[in-house]
Write a protein that holds these residues in place. Structure first.
Motif, PDB file in Angstrom:
ATOM      1  N   LYS A  66       0.717  -1.024  -0.028  1.00 24.95           N
ATOM      2  CA  LYS A  66      -0.013   0.162  -0.085  1.00 24.95           C
ATOM      3  C   LYS A  66       0.931   1.105  -0.149  1.00 24.95           C
ATOM      4  N   LYS A  67       0.259   2.368  -0.355  1.00 27.95           N
ATOM      5  CA  LYS A  67       0.869   3.569  -0.346  1.00 27.95           C
ATOM      6  C   LYS A  67       1.257   3.963   1.339  1.00 27.95           C
ATOM      7  N   ASN A  68       2.414   4.394   1.566  1.00 33.08           N
ATOM      8  CA  ASN A  68       2.761   4.564   2.826  1.00 33.08           C
ATOM      9  C   ASN A  68       3.158   3.689   3.674  1.00 33.08           C
ATOM     10  N   GLN A  69       3.468   2.522   3.019  1.00 34.06           N
ATOM     11  CA  GLN A  69       3.760   1.110   3.724  1.00 34.06           C
ATOM     12  C   GLN A  69       5.494   0.963   3.280  1.00 34.06           C
ATOM     13  N   LEU A  70       6.139   0.503   4.629  1.00 33.23           N
ATOM     14  CA  LEU A  70       7.367   0.350   4.220  1.00 33.23           C
ATOM     15  C   LEU A  70       7.880  -1.098   4.790  1.00 33.23           C
ATOM     16  N   VAL A  71       8.749  -1.905   4.322  1.00 34.15           N
ATOM     17  CA  VAL A  71       8.856  -3.017   4.940  1.00 34.15           C
ATOM     18  C   VAL A  71      10.490  -2.782   5.678  1.00 34.15           C
ATOM     19  N   LEU A  72      10.455  -3.359   6.816  1.00 33.88           N
ATOM     20  CA  LEU A  72      12.056  -3.420   7.603  1.00 33.88           C
ATOM     21  C   LEU A  72      12.114  -4.667   7.887  1.00 33.88           C
ATOM     22  N   LEU A  73      13.077  -5.352   7.401  1.00 33.12           N
ATOM     23  CA  LEU A  73      13.679  -6.855   7.823  1.00 33.12           C
ATOM     24  C   LEU A  73      14.162  -6.875   9.255  1.00 33.12           C
ATOM     25  N   GLU A  74      13.898  -7.984   9.780  1.00 28.80           N
ATOM     26  CA  GLU A  74      14.562  -8.030  11.358  1.00 28.80           C
ATOM     27  C   GLU A  74      15.914  -7.996  11.267  1.00 28.80           C
ATOM     28  N   ASN A  75      16.238  -8.052  12.263  1.00 24.73           N
ATOM     29  CA  ASN A  75      18.045  -7.888  12.397  1.00 24.73           C
ATOM     30  C   ASN A  75      18.875  -8.882  11.515  1.00 24.73           C
ATOM     31  N   VAL A  76      19.517  -8.291  10.474  1.00 24.71           N
ATOM     32  CA  VAL A  76      20.159  -9.117   9.681  1.00 24.71           C
ATOM     33  C   VAL A  76      21.064 -10.237  10.205  1.00 24.71           C
ATOM     34  N   ARG A  77      21.768  -9.806  11.389  1.00 25.51           N
ATOM     35  CA  ARG A  77      22.580 -10.680  12.009  1.00 25.51           C
ATOM     36  C   ARG A  77      21.738 -11.860  12.739  1.00 25.51           C
ATOM     37  N   PHE A  78      20.524 -11.914  12.597  1.00 24.89           N
ATOM     38  CA  PHE A  78      19.740 -13.221  13.080  1.00 24.89           C
ATOM     39  C   PHE A  78      19.980 -14.226  12.012  1.00 24.89           C
ATOM     40  N   GLU A  79      20.630 -13.979  10.934  1.00 25.57           N
ATOM     41  CA  GLU A  79      21.042 -15.136   9.936  1.00 25.57           C
ATOM     42  C   GLU A  79      22.782 -15.113  10.084  1.00 25.57           C
ATOM     43  N   ALA A  80      23.103 -16.239  10.281  1.00 26.96           N
ATOM     44  CA  ALA A  80      24.457 -16.413  10.343  1.00 26.96           C
ATOM     45  C   ALA A  80      25.252 -16.046   8.880  1.00 26.96           C
ATOM     46  N   GLY A  81      24.593 -16.222   7.782  1.00 22.98           N
ATOM     47  CA  GLY A  81      25.182 -15.706   6.615  1.00 22.98           C
ATOM     48  C   GLY A  81      25.685 -14.404   6.533  1.00 22.98           C
ATOM     49  N   GLU A  82      24.931 -13.685   7.345  1.00 21.67           N
ATOM     50  CA  GLU A  82      25.217 -11.935   7.101  1.00 21.67           C
ATOM     51  C   GLU A  82      26.740 -11.578   7.646  1.00 21.67           C
ATOM     52  N   THR A  83      27.272 -12.041   8.494  1.00 22.35           N
ATOM     53  CA  THR A  83      28.519 -11.590   8.748  1.00 22.35           C
ATOM     54  C   THR A  83      29.628 -12.545   8.101  1.00 22.35           C
ATOM     55  N   LYS A  84      29.115 -13.453   7.351  1.00 23.28           N
ATOM     56  CA  LYS A  84      30.036 -14.564   6.601  1.00 23.28           C
ATOM     57  C   LYS A  84      30.069 -13.955   4.716  1.00 23.28           C
ATOM     58  N   ASP A  85      29.403 -12.922   4.657  1.00 24.87           N
ATOM     59  CA  ASP A  85      29.219 -12.501   3.455  1.00 24.87           C
ATOM     60  C   ASP A  85      28.647 -13.245   2.643  1.00 24.87           C
ATOM     61  N   SER A  86      27.438 -14.025   2.909  1.00 25.08           N
ATOM     62  CA  SER A  86      26.985 -15.004   2.050  1.00 25.08           C
ATOM     63  C   SER A  86      26.394 -14.500   0.974  1.00 25.08           C
ATOM     64  N   GLU A  87      26.541 -15.308  -0.052  1.00 26.43           N
ATOM     65  CA  GLU A  87      26.029 -14.944  -1.497  1.00 26.43           C
ATOM     66  C   GLU A  87      24.761 -15.658  -1.438  1.00 26.43           C
ATOM     67  N   GLU A  88      24.397 -16.654  -0.840  1.00 32.01           N
ATOM     68  CA  GLU A  88      23.134 -17.580  -0.818  1.00 32.01           C
ATOM     69  C   GLU A  88      22.211 -16.508   0.017  1.00 32.01           C
ATOM     70  N   LEU A  89      22.373 -15.808   0.892  1.00 35.87           N
ATOM     71  CA  LEU A  89      21.388 -14.858   1.551  1.00 35.87           C
ATOM     72  C   LEU A  89      21.208 -13.752   0.682  1.00 35.87           C
ATOM     73  N   ALA A  90      22.227 -13.310   0.119  1.00 37.13           N
ATOM     74  CA  ALA A  90      22.345 -11.828  -0.856  1.00 37.13           C
ATOM     75  C   ALA A  90      21.373 -12.363  -1.795  1.00 37.13           C
ATOM     76  N   GLN A  91      21.370 -13.579  -2.646  1.00 38.79           N
ATOM     77  CA  GLN A  91      20.468 -13.939  -3.425  1.00 38.79           C
ATOM     78  C   GLN A  91      18.890 -14.051  -3.149  1.00 38.79           C
ATOM     79  N   VAL A  92      18.551 -14.338  -1.855  1.00 40.01           N
ATOM     80  CA  VAL A  92      17.165 -14.230  -1.559  1.00 40.01           C
ATOM     81  C   VAL A  92      16.776 -12.711  -1.534  1.00 40.01           C
ATOM     82  N   TRP A  93      17.565 -11.915  -1.066  1.00 36.14           N
ATOM     83  CA  TRP A  93      17.261 -10.338  -1.188  1.00 36.14           C
ATOM     84  C   TRP A  93      17.255  -9.913  -2.615  1.00 36.14           C
ATOM     85  N   ALA A  94      18.074 -10.289  -3.279  1.00 29.78           N
ATOM     86  CA  ALA A  94      18.223  -9.691  -4.883  1.00 29.78           C
ATOM     87  C   ALA A  94      17.019 -10.117  -5.516  1.00 29.78           C
ATOM     88  N   SER A  95      16.474 -11.356  -5.249  1.00 30.38           N
ATOM     89  CA  SER A  95      15.344 -11.950  -5.879  1.00 30.38           C
ATOM     90  C   SER A  95      14.057 -11.088  -5.700  1.00 30.38           C
TER      91      SER A  95
END
Ligand code: AMP
Length: 402
Positions: free
Chosen positions: A112-141
């Motif tokens: 909707k208009k005036n709606q934004l999404v905020l993902l939960e803490n990215v560090r809840f995913e172990a892949g974040e600090t490992k520079d995971s490409e797999e995790l990035a692929q989900v976001w890129a999708s």
């Protein structure tokens, strides 16, 4: 001239209308029992969010918060931040729990208009600090464009900072990073003179790289905090039980010689506030001179030093300040640090404060509003100044794209 931004697009240059923009922010604010303490980083993120909102972009924001061990670490949830953002933006901020799911797609579809999404803490995913490409692929999708405005995290090669922009070639930086880099560049490119660096804090070793970089740029150094005692000892003064890095005494000695050989200023404390222990506030007293007795340690600069440093700072046209002059968290040992903030407030030149403890000290002093700029990134600002390449910026430069 902002050399540090060469080859990097600004969010201003991107066609974002109707596009899904993945916006990496630094919303890493102190939260105790669900209550946000200092919200500087949230406020600093607003201009870019508002710009994207006005342009009609579909915004998916993300950030890290602290160092959670797993998803179960609920104290690291971004929930209080989502609530605060929603108030500040006067919009609905949907907190999306599962960072690594592409379920956001359906939400974006019906956004909707005036709606934004905020993902939960990215560090809840172990892949974040490992520079995971797999995790990035989900976001890129589900994203069309990547925008980084998380200056305080740009010195880390993490998935949401580094792996993701490799996949999303339409990318750029937000207004906060742009300002941070321009401000730091003003300390490196043709700074107005006299130019002084005020360095303090716990350790000489943390500041060596920045001292090296600034040695040929500044007109002088003002040293305080625990690191001053390594320099004073290197000069042959008695420092009692003060914190000294014994393995850095030789370095300090050479540094003193190198500064003198260049005819630059080096100001060290001439008196101190000392005590018998870091928490012995009752035994706190001011020394008459530079030497400290055997059973005491230096915990703040003294009144003569404050006068000496303030006078020098009043005359400076450019100042970079990183690190408190004493244990500023304890009122008895905070006067020196707050006096430096006051001296800078009274100066009309370019006054830039490094992040982390220095930012907290400037805030606590009550003079924060009178600084030219207070960086939101402690580690990132020091790394940038000392000439290190920040992975989060380098990956956005046209020439390094693969
Ligand atoms: P840094 O992170 O290197 O900027 O160091 C900041 C910390 O240094 C603060 O927590 C201060 O309490 C501490 N600090 C500053 N001066 C002293 C001192 N004279 N003795 C012990 N700790 C100090």
């Amino acid at each position: 001239m902002a050399t540090g931004l060469k080859g990097i697009k600004s969010v201003r240059d991107l066609e974002v209308t109707e596009k899904v923009v993945f916006l990496r922010l630094d919303l890493n604010v102190p939260i105790v029992d669900g209550i946000i303490g200092d919200e500087t980083r949230i406020l600093a993120s607003l201009p870019t969010i508002q710009f994207l909102k006005e342009k009609g972009a579909k915004i998916v924001m993300c950030s890290h918060l602290g160092r959670p061990k797993s998803k179960e670490d609920k104290e690291y949830s971004l929930e209080p931040i989502a609530k605060r953002l929603s108030e500040l933006l006067k919009a609905e901020v949907v907190l999306w729990d599962d960072v690594a799911s592409d379920g956001v797609k359906s939400l974006l579809h019906n956004m909707k208009k005036n709606q934004l999404v905020l993902l939960e803490n990215v560090r809840f995913e172990a892949g974040e600090t490992k520079d995971s490409e797999e995790l990035a692929q989900v976001w890129a999708s589900y994203s069309d464009i990547y925008v980084n405005d998380a200056f305080g995290a740009s010195h880390r090669a993490h998935s949401s900072i580094h792996a993701l922009p490799k996949l999303l070639k339409t990318n750029g930086i937000g207004f906060l990073i742009e300002k941070e880099i321009n401000m730091l560049d003003s300390l490196l490119d043709n700074p107005k003179r006299p130019y002084l660096a005020v360095l303090g804090g716990a350790k000489v070793s943390d500041k060596i790289a920045v001292i090296e970089k600034l040695l040929d740029i500044v007109d002088g150094f003002i040293i305080g905090g625990a690191m001053a005692y390594t320099f004073l000892k290197a000069k042959g003064h008695a420092v009692g039980k003060s914190l000294v890095e014994s393995d850095k005494l030789n370095y300090a000695r050479q540094m003193i010689e190198r500064i003198e050989a260049r005819n630059k200023t080096l100001l060290l404390p001439v008196d101190h506030v000392v005590s018998t222990g870091i928490s012995d506030t009752k035994a706190a007293r001011t020394t008459a001179e530079v030497n400290i007795s055997e059973n005491e340690l230096g915990l703040d600069i003294g009144p003569k030093t404050i006068k000496l440093y303030s006078t020098a700072l009043h005359e400076a046209a450019t100042v970079f300040w990183n690190g408190p002059m004493g244990v500023f968290e304890t009122p008895e040992f905070s006067k020196g640090t707050f006096a430096i903030a006051k001296a800078l407030a009274e100066n009309s030149g370019n006054k830039i404060v490094g992040g982390g403890d220095s930012a907290a000290a400037a805030e606590a002093s009550g003079f924060a509003a009178q600084m030219t700029h207070i960086s939101t990134g402690g580690g990132a600002s020091l790394e940038y100044l000392q000439g290190d390449k920040l992975p989060g910026l380098e990956i956005l430069r046209t020439k390094v794209r693969t």
